[in-house]
Design an enzyme around this catalytic site. Structure first.
Site, mmCIF file in Angstrom:
data_model
loop_
_atom_site.group_PDB
_atom_site.id
_atom_site.type_symbol
_atom_site.label_atom_id
_atom_site.label_comp_id
_atom_site.label_asym_id
_atom_site.label_seq_id
_atom_site.Cartn_x
_atom_site.Cartn_y
_atom_site.Cartn_z
ATOM 1 N N GLY A 1 0.837 -1.194 0.000
ATOM 2 C CA GLY A 1 0.000 0.000 0.000
ATOM 3 C C GLY A 1 0.869 1.240 0.000
ATOM 4 O O GLY A 1 1.997 1.228 -0.499
ATOM 5 N N CYS A 2 0.374 2.283 0.588
ATOM 6 C CA CYS A 2 1.089 3.556 0.640
ATOM 7 C C CYS A 2 2.426 3.378 1.340
ATOM 8 O O CYS A 2 2.497 2.844 2.447
ATOM 9 C CB CYS A 2 0.241 4.580 1.392
ATOM 10 S SG CYS A 2 1.087 6.131 1.700
ATOM 11 N N PHE A 3 3.497 3.831 0.699
ATOM 12 C CA PHE A 3 4.823 3.623 1.288
ATOM 13 C C PHE A 3 5.019 4.397 2.575
ATOM 14 O O PHE A 3 5.843 4.036 3.401
ATOM 15 C CB PHE A 3 5.971 3.831 0.315
ATOM 16 C CG PHE A 3 5.973 5.065 -0.556
ATOM 17 C CD1 PHE A 3 5.412 6.262 -0.179
ATOM 18 C CD2 PHE A 3 6.581 4.992 -1.793
ATOM 19 C CE1 PHE A 3 5.453 7.372 -1.004
ATOM 20 C CE2 PHE A 3 6.633 6.102 -2.627
ATOM 21 C CZ PHE A 3 6.060 7.300 -2.225
ATOM 22 N N CYS B 1 2.976 4.430 5.026
ATOM 23 C CA CYS B 1 2.506 3.514 6.071
ATOM 24 C C CYS B 1 3.486 2.375 6.307
ATOM 25 O O CYS B 1 3.790 2.031 7.451
ATOM 26 C CB CYS B 1 1.146 2.938 5.684
ATOM 27 S SG CYS B 1 -0.141 4.174 5.457
#
Length: 175
Positions: free
Chosen positions: A9-11, A13
């Protein structure tokens, strides 16, 4: 030192989770698995480059093993959703292990095979040889630490960190 590359997912996070692990020497957010050379964040977010948002970790295997990193990876995101994590949708948010050698490939595949029954749906994490990696722009590095009150970060990351402490306390740095 060994290198590991994960997309979950979002890096922002993923980086926030892994930087808290002992044995992690350095961690860089970036892009991997696509066709465009040196893509920008805007290009990757448009979904046309084929890259995933990733973190690349340099770790000391005498302090933390690749299997430990896999355990944290698979429990810190949802490996059963194709091309999405929560409200983040697109191939850039896919779940992937980009392996650097045959042992990493075998360990990642063994994890999936052994833990499939632990999830309500099939694991869709791709296990792919790393064929390219491009560091993300400087403003993405250590993003959560520098922007803890950013709305997205504040909503998504603290629950991940709480889960990390609950499940993997022995793997955390002492600081």
């Amino acid at each position: 030192m060994q290198t590991a590359t994960f997309a979950g997912g979002c890096f922002w996070c993923v980086e926030a989770v892994f930087k808290r692990l002992r044995g992690v020497h350095s961690l860089t957010s970036g892009y991997a698995g696509g066709a465009t050379e040196n893509p920008t964040y805007e290009q990757v977010c448009a979904g046309d480059t084929g890259h995933a948002e990733v973190i690349q970790i340099e770790f000391d295997e005498s302090l933390i093993g690749y299997s430990d990193l896999l355990n944290v990876f698979f429990t810190s995101h949802d490996p059963t959703t194709l091309n999405r994590q929560g409200n983040d949708v697109g191939t850039q948010y896919r779940s992937a292990v980009f392996y650097h050698n045959a042992e990493q490939q075998q360990l990642a595949q063994a994890y999936i095979d052994q833990h499939s029954a632990d999830f309500d749906h099939a694991i869709v994490t791709e296990v792919t040889e790393i064929n390219n990696y491009y560091p993300a722009e400087n403003y993405h590095q250590d993003y959560f630490a520098r922007n803890p009150q950013q709305v997205y970060c504040n909503a998504v990351i603290p629950p991940k960190l709480a889960k990390l402490r609950k499940l993997w306390l022995p793997l955390l740095k002492d600081d």
